[in-house]
Design an enzyme around this catalytic site. Structure first.
Site, PDB file in Angstrom:
ATOM      1  N   GLU A  94      53.898  16.941  -4.705  1.00  0.00           N
ATOM      2  CA  GLU A  94      55.414  16.968  -4.439  1.00  0.00           C
ATOM      3  C   GLU A  94      55.730  15.488  -4.059  1.00  0.00           C
ATOM      4  O   GLU A  94      56.805  14.888  -4.446  1.00  0.00           O
ATOM      5  CB  GLU A  94      55.792  17.912  -3.112  1.00  0.00           C
ATOM      6  CG  GLU A  94      55.828  19.292  -3.672  1.00  0.00           C
ATOM      7  CD  GLU A  94      54.543  19.901  -3.620  1.00  0.00           C
ATOM      8  OE1 GLU A  94      54.686  21.142  -3.164  1.00  0.00           O
ATOM      9  OE2 GLU A  94      53.613  19.355  -3.296  1.00  0.00           O
TER      10      GLU A  94
ATOM     11  N   ASP B 240      52.385  22.469  -3.413  1.00  0.00           N
ATOM     12  CA  ASP B 240      51.892  23.015  -2.206  1.00  0.00           C
ATOM     13  C   ASP B 240      51.617  24.509  -2.286  1.00  0.00           C
ATOM     14  O   ASP B 240      52.023  25.408  -3.277  1.00  0.00           O
ATOM     15  CB  ASP B 240      53.036  23.360  -0.921  1.00  0.00           C
ATOM     16  CG  ASP B 240      53.375  21.897  -0.523  1.00  0.00           C
ATOM     17  OD1 ASP B 240      52.572  20.873  -0.675  1.00  0.00           O
ATOM     18  OD2 ASP B 240      54.396  21.804   0.066  1.00  0.00           O
TER      19      ASP B 240
ATOM     20  N   ASP C 160      52.290  27.701  -1.586  1.00  0.00           N
ATOM     21  CA  ASP C 160      53.269  28.864  -1.428  1.00  0.00           C
ATOM     22  C   ASP C 160      54.227  29.072  -2.542  1.00  0.00           C
ATOM     23  O   ASP C 160      54.171  28.360  -3.602  1.00  0.00           O
ATOM     24  CB  ASP C 160      53.914  28.519  -0.128  1.00  0.00           C
ATOM     25  CG  ASP C 160      54.878  27.328  -0.362  1.00  0.00           C
ATOM     26  OD1 ASP C 160      55.112  26.605  -1.622  1.00  0.00           O
ATOM     27  OD2 ASP C 160      55.662  26.693   0.732  1.00  0.00           O
TER      28      ASP C 160
ATOM     29  N   GLU D  93      57.375  28.412  -3.239  1.00  0.00           N
ATOM     30  CA  GLU D  93      58.156  26.984  -3.725  1.00  0.00           C
ATOM     31  C   GLU D  93      57.228  26.037  -4.320  1.00  0.00           C
ATOM     32  O   GLU D  93      57.594  25.369  -5.187  1.00  0.00           O
ATOM     33  CB  GLU D  93      58.850  26.286  -2.419  1.00  0.00           C
ATOM     34  CG  GLU D  93      59.921  27.028  -1.655  1.00  0.00           C
ATOM     35  CD  GLU D  93      60.809  27.576  -2.545  1.00  0.00           C
ATOM     36  OE1 GLU D  93      61.380  26.630  -3.379  1.00  0.00           O
ATOM     37  OE2 GLU D  93      61.433  28.576  -2.738  1.00  0.00           O
TER      38      GLU D  93
ATOM     39  N   TYR E 228      48.311  23.265   6.050  1.00  0.00           N
ATOM     40  CA  TYR E 228      49.527  23.284   5.453  1.00  0.00           C
ATOM     41  C   TYR E 228      50.664  24.192   6.530  1.00  0.00           C
ATOM     42  O   TYR E 228      50.062  24.928   7.339  1.00  0.00           O
ATOM     43  CB  TYR E 228      49.726  24.377   4.137  1.00  0.00           C
ATOM     44  CG  TYR E 228      51.077  24.337   3.352  1.00  0.00           C
ATOM     45  CD1 TYR E 228      51.640  23.097   3.127  1.00  0.00           C
ATOM     46  CD2 TYR E 228      51.327  25.531   3.020  1.00  0.00           C
ATOM     47  CE1 TYR E 228      52.771  23.154   2.504  1.00  0.00           C
ATOM     48  CE2 TYR E 228      52.687  25.718   2.487  1.00  0.00           C
ATOM     49  CZ  TYR E 228      53.185  24.334   1.842  1.00  0.00           C
ATOM     50  OH  TYR E 228      54.395  24.420   1.455  1.00  0.00           O
TER      51      TYR E 228
ATOM     52  N   ARG F 232      53.597  25.916   6.185  1.00  0.00           N
ATOM     53  CA  ARG F 232      54.158  27.002   5.772  1.00  0.00           C
ATOM     54  C   ARG F 232      53.414  28.104   5.727  1.00  0.00           C
ATOM     55  O   ARG F 232      53.013  28.470   4.748  1.00  0.00           O
ATOM     56  CB  ARG F 232      55.122  26.963   4.912  1.00  0.00           C
ATOM     57  CG  ARG F 232      56.251  25.662   4.939  1.00  0.00           C
ATOM     58  CD  ARG F 232      57.270  25.499   3.732  1.00  0.00           C
ATOM     59  NE  ARG F 232      58.241  24.600   4.034  1.00  0.00           N
ATOM     60  CZ  ARG F 232      58.375  23.231   4.088  1.00  0.00           C
ATOM     61  NH1 ARG F 232      57.183  22.766   3.468  1.00  0.00           N
ATOM     62  NH2 ARG F 232      59.392  22.635   4.306  1.00  0.00           N
TER      63      ARG F 232
ATOM     64  N   HIS G 277      48.822  32.392   4.440  1.00  0.00           N
ATOM     65  CA  HIS G 277      47.772  31.390   4.280  1.00  0.00           C
ATOM     66  C   HIS G 277      47.125  31.291   5.816  1.00  0.00           C
ATOM     67  O   HIS G 277      47.490  32.289   6.655  1.00  0.00           O
ATOM     68  CB  HIS G 277      48.077  30.065   3.784  1.00  0.00           C
ATOM     69  CG  HIS G 277      48.938  30.415   2.496  1.00  0.00           C
ATOM     70  ND1 HIS G 277      48.133  30.597   1.478  1.00  0.00           N
ATOM     71  CD2 HIS G 277      50.379  30.108   2.020  1.00  0.00           C
ATOM     72  CE1 HIS G 277      49.018  30.567   0.304  1.00  0.00           C
ATOM     73  NE2 HIS G 277      50.478  30.202   0.864  1.00  0.00           N
TER      74      HIS G 277
END
Length: 857
Positions: A7, A80, A82, A84, A293, A295, A340
């Site tokens: 990203e 990432d 997740d 998104e 991470y 989130r 996670h």
């Protein structure tokens, strides 16, 4: 060559260094495309087909990715870990496929931390894109689009002043509004406490009266002063002896490591960070490889991390602080695929990292993670009961002693504000034995009033949303920011206050779309979306079930006349707008003409209350002034101006009360600030005479004035401005204080100030130019620069919230446009007004058209 897509540029630079020369790592700068913000982007009648459009500022980056993909042997999507991140990878793959640039070998790689070992190991374990997570993203994105783009037009036409509604944001707003209603409906109750100040062995301690005249006292038992003073006199006269000493050992276990939600809550409590700021700082720490991470719903830690934490504990503390076995925590997340590892430092040997807010947040994460693996705290709670000779009156003293701190030596969780609690557990008690008669130093009878529930802070609101199962932790920061940006709420001292527009919107939704702002319905939708990501439900079936009921309901409301909507809201809000009066008179009776009735009306700028005898009676009051408060009173003359002799009249307009002196075009007017208390003629004269001249600046000789503007009270001098904190300061600030305020504002880059010599903020080197990125205060507003390219911040961007990633994007976009040659060519264009230049200008326009079309894929 192997092409890796992530990203952010900071992440790309770090990972490329880990992987070596055979890999080229490029950043997508977040999502590369989205649903166009227009009707028809999601088409329910075509099996929920969606149109996607390339972000206008991503064309250059997508072209770079496309060019690199054409020569790549393998495409590794490493966004990432997740939903998104999965969606971004899917978008990149779809774009490359449409452009016929997709390599034959496409793989997905995820890692929970950006360290060399984690990244290189992840590269050896590639997988396919997770279609269930992609479907969950599609369902969520389509659902939010359909909710917003169907409901918002209804709001624009039926509820003037409303801007938008969202599936989760509207429910979060309802929580804030409902808390406001609870506070308004609250009626405080008086109660008294009687506390004896006792002393034993040189140590003074408090003891509360808990039994009086043989009756056990609860919180509200002593409800008036008379009985409280009688109880006080009795305690003063009686001799109290220790009857019981009860000691209970207890254990407190440590808290699990942070999840996204608990990190946002603790950062708000302990550091004063907003949810959005917490996530920005955490993103920076993650991309720097300092934490895992950020989130996540998970509370578990990797076994190797647990071992590292236990080693760090044993290195710093004695063996008593390390439990015999590692602690393991279980996640409460409903969807295992999105749960996670917890947020933790990547290296427990580093107890510090970075500076400023990064250092403060890292310290919080580090201590919480380390404490999660430490021994329990041993606490001894003591309760002492004292009685008088009759046995009818009883005092109680409580306290606690920490026998062994355990994890508390490192970390203790913060608590949300409590209004009525009288927590005496923390008091230190002397050694007391049965039969002791502590000396009496005094007795106090204190009056109290029960308090309403506190307004939500970001921490308590996030906690409540999580408890209700509404939204997901990764979305809370954006949800709360939208409420602020739409001016539905405001924050004061880190507490949410519902604004007039937010209150009216909530009433509208509760009245006409009750099901869709219901807590259980919204939580149920989250469960269904989790079922999609877990492969237990089909995403189109979830959308179909929602749309089948929602679309007819929105159509039905759209067909109503605005007057019908206003009438319905008038009835729905009757108790709020027109509460019963103490004298029993009609609360809807117009206070001005006394013949008309008050009702809710809709206007171009929002709702207000007006008299039914309009236009003969022009009484109005703002929507947010229920019950005809002072601000909604009738017009009245306050007196005459001592110098002009003209009458000063207090009037009430659609936007609130104001002052007027004179008539017609020559009339002077002034708004009445909310912080002046009772309005008097003296205040009216001061306000109508603004601006106030303080004097001439000692250096420039130019006047310094104080006044009240659109954004509040301020100082002005020679085109430069400085904010004042209150209306009183407009009239109290002297020359010395004014000069200092103006100087401070200029140094901080205030309006009219020259660019500060020192940067407001630094971000490190730009990934492409290598120049150090700085945030500067310029003559025309803040900007970022890498020493070569200057990029002005967008008007809606607050300088203090700018992140390094955003700075990179702004500078990169500005550099892509080429040198700032507009200024040099502006003069020739003005001079070249001859007809010969006109055709060139007309021909230039079509050249830009293909670029706009290229933005759609």
């Amino acid at each position: 060559m192997q092409l890796v897509i992530v990203e952010s540029p900071a992440k790309a630079k770090t990972i490329e260094k880990y992987l070596g020369k055979d890999y080229k790592v490029l950043a997508s700068y977040g999502h590369v495309r989205d649903l166009p913000p227009k009707d028809g982007s999601v088409r329910p009648d075509e099996a929920f087909a969606m149109d996607w459009e390339l972000y206008g500022d991503k064309q250059r980056q997508v072209k770079a990715i496309t060019d690199a993909a054409k020569t790549a042997d393998r495409l590794i999507l490493a966004t990432d870990p997740d939903r998104e991140g999965e969606a971004i990878s899917w978008h990149v793959r779809e774009l490359l496929a449409k452009r016929k640039a997709l390599p034959k070998d496409v793989q997905r790689v995820t890692f929970n931390a950006i360290t060399k070992q984690t990244v290189t190991e992840a590269m050896t374990r590639p997988r396919e894109l997770d279609q269930d997570l992609i479907d969950a993203y599609l369902a969520r994105r389509a659902l939010d689009y359909l909710f917003g783009f169907t409901l918002s037009p209804v709001l624009w036409r039926k509820l003037p002043g409303a801007k938008s509604a969202g599936r989760v944001q509207s429910v979060a707003l309802r929580l804030i509004v409902e808390r406001e209603r609870e506070i308004e409906a609250f009626r405080p109750q008086e109660y008294w406490s009687v506390i004896a100040r006792l002393e034993q062995g040189g140590t003074e301690f408090p003891a509360r009266l808990v039994r009086f005249e043989g009756e056990k006292l609860d919180k509200l038992s002593l409800g008036e002063e008379g009985i409280a003073l009688r109880a006080k006199a009795l305690v003063e006269a009686a001799t109290f002896r220790v009857e019981e000493v009860e000691t209970k050992p207890t254990r407190r276990n440590p808290y699990p490591p942070f999840t996204t939600s608990t990190l946002q809550q603790e950062a708000a409590r302990k550091l004063g960070f907003s949810a959005s700021h917490t996530m920005r700082v955490a993103q920076t720490l993650y991309e720097a490889g300092a934490i895992t991470y950020m989130r996540t719903d998970g509370v578990q830690m990797d076994p190797s991390a647990i071992s590292d934490a236990r080693k760090a504990i044993s290195d710093r503390y004695s063996g008593h602080y390390l439990p015999e076995k590692p602690r393991h925590y279980e996640t409460k997340a409903k969807n295992a695929q999105e749960a996670h590892e917890a947020i933790r430092p990547t290296d427990f040997a580093k107890d510090k990292y970075g500076s400023g807010d990064e250092a403060r947040l890292y310290d919080l994460i580090y201590k919480r993670a380390m404490a999660s693996q430490m021994a329990s705290a041993n606490i001894e709670r003591t309760s002492v009961t004292l009685r008088d000779g009759t046995g009818k009156h009883e005092l109680r003293a409580t306290g606690q002693v920490v026998k062994f701190p355990g994890f508390l030596a490192v970390y203790e969780e913060g608590r949300d504000q409590s209004r009525d609690g009288d927590d005496e557990d923390g008091a230190m008690l002397p050694a007391l034995n049965s039969g002791d008669t502590p000396a009496k130093k005094g007795v106090d009878a204190a009056q109290h009033f029960t308090q309403p529930p506190p307004r939500y802070s970001e921490a308590s609101l996030v906690k409540r949303l999580e408890e209700l199962g509404i939204g997901r932790p990764s979305t809370y920061a954006a949800t709360l920011q939208v409420l602020k940006d739409r001016n539905y709420v405001r924050t004061e001292k880190n507490r949410f206050f519902a604004e007039e527009s937010g209150r009216l919107l909530t009433a509208f939704l509760e009245r006409f779309f009750e099901r869709y702002v219901a807590y259980d319905f919204t939580a149920g939708m989250e469960d269904e979306l989790d079922d999609v990501s877990g492969g237990r439900a089909a995403w189109k079936a979830v959308l179909e079930a929602f749309w089948k009921d929602f679309k007819p309901k929105s159509d039905e409301v759209m067909e109503r006349k605005p007057s019908e909507v206003t009438e319905a809201l008038d009835e729905f809000l009757s108790d709020y707008l027109f509460p019963p009066r103490e004298d029993g008179t009609d609360p809807r009776k117009c206070p001005k003409c006394e013949a008309g009735r008050l009702s809710l009306r809709g206007g171009r700028y929002g709702a207000f209350v007006a008299c039914s005898n309009y236009p003969e009676c022009k009484f109005t009051r703002k929507f947010a002034q229920p019950g005809g408060s002072a601000d909604g009173g009738e017009d009245g003359e306050l007196g005459t101006h001592p110098e002009t002799g003209l009458p000063i009249t207090r009037k009430v307009g659609r936007f609130g009360p104001y002052l007027e002196m004179g008539e017609g075009k020559e009339a002077k007017r002034a708004n009445i600030p909310k912080d002046i208390g009772e309005l008097s003629l003296d205040w009216a004269v001061k306000l109508i005479d603004l601006p106030r001249t303080i004097g001439n600046h000692p250096e420039t000789g130019e006047p310094i004035t104080a006044s009240i503007g659109r954004y509040g009270p301020y100082l002005a001098h020679n085109g430069k401005y400085a904010k004042l904190r209150s209306t009183a300061e407009v009239f109290d600030t002297g020359m010395n204080a004014a000069v200092v305020r103006l100087a401070e504002a200029a140094a901080g880059g205030g309006r009219g100030a020259r660019a500060a010599a020192e940067p407001l903020k630094t971000f490190g080197p730009h990934p492409e130019s290598g120049g150090e990125m700085k945030l500067m205060a310029g003559r025309y507003g803040p900007y970022v620069t890498d020493g070569t390219t200057n990029a002005t911040l967008p008007r809606d961007k607050q300088p203090e919230t700018l992140t390094a990633e955003e700075a990179v994007v702004l500078i990169t976009e500005r550099a892509a446009k080429g040198p700032a040659k507009g200024k040099k060519k502006a003069a020739p264009k003005k001079k070249a007004a001859a007809p010969k230049k006109a055709p060139a200008a007309k021909k230039a326009a079509p050249k830009k058209a293909p670029a706009k079309k290229a933005a759609k894929d």
